[in-house]
Design an enzyme around this catalytic site. Structure first.
Site: not given
Length: 256
Positions: A148-150
């Site tokens: 989700s960071y990416a």
């Protein structure tokens, strides 16, 4: 960009890259304010001479309140840096990861949008100014343990591109800062290849001072991420980075 006479707000500038950039802008001669969630860090920065403001980018009311306070004190504000972000591990085989995904998207993507929305009318009325959004090399070359960071940083990249197109002709520029792994908050222990913070900040300020300022601030250490697809190295690098899945709880090296 002339760094010597700006009025800068760094949102999420209480630690790491944000704090160092705030200090660099101030050292270059700009007036700098910092907004963040940590009262202790804000107090330390106030002692250094920075204007400080509490803000929670996941709360629209908090963002609006901080905007009003900032503009009351700094009506000449011309540069807004949106640094707020979280990096969370997620095991996508466990549905419990969703809360980490929700937190990540709400902070990294929606938090950026809230801050940009809050200050866009002011900068457009000025007819001059700059948004500096912050993405990551992981936006272009995913790190599988942090999906989700990416995704959030890839979304901020796309949003920055659209924002720049929509603000064209208003006098408001959009600059995207794309950090690689930088040695902050113990990252140098996790990633021995993390770029020293001082070196990173020096290179960033040099690139920001260019005329014209590039749309993307790409230090040398992040270019392999940014251009992996173009250079034909993407699949191999993602496979290499997938070995880090072993750091997830319950995952052994054979399951990476």
């Amino acid at each position: 960009m002339d760094l010597s006479n700006r009025t800068v707000l760094v949102v999420g500038g209480t630690s790491g890259i944000g704090r160092e950039l705030a200090r660099r802008f101030a050292a270059a001669g700009s007036t700098v304010a910092v907004a963040g969630r940590r009262p202790d860090a804000l107090e330390e920065l106030a002692a250094e001479g920075f204007g400080t403001f509490g803000i929670d980018v996941t709360d629209s009311a908090s963002v609006a309140s901080a905007r009003d306070a900032v503009l009351a004190r700094y009506p000449g504000l011309d540069t807004v840096v949106t640094m707020s972000g979280v990096m969370l591990l997620e095991d996508l085989r466990d549905p419990a990861h969703f809360e980490a995904a929700r937190t990540t998207i709400d902070t990294n993507l929606l938090g950026t949008i809230r801050v940009v929305d809050a200050f866009t009318p002011h900068l457009v009325r000025r007819g001059d100014g700059t948004f500096v959004t912050v993405t990551s090399g992981i936006a272009f070359l995913p790190f599988p343990p942090m999906p989700s960071y990416a995704a959030s940083k890839a979304a901020v990249h796309a949003y920055s591109e659209a924002l720049r197109a929509q603000l064209d002709g208003t006098g408001v520029d959009v600059v995207e800062l794309v950090p690689p792994a930088v040695a902050t908050a113990g990252q140098e222990k996790v990633n021995p290849h993390a770029l020293p913070l001082d070196d990173f900040a020096t290179e960033v300020m040099h690139l920001l001072s260019a005329d014209p300022t590039p749309h993307e601030i790409l230090v040398a250490g992040v270019r392999m991420h940014r251009w992996a697809e173009r250079d034909g190295t993407y699949a191999g690098l993602v496979a290499q980075r997938s070995k880090a899945l072993a750091m997830l709880p319950g995952r052994g090296p054979s399951e990476g």
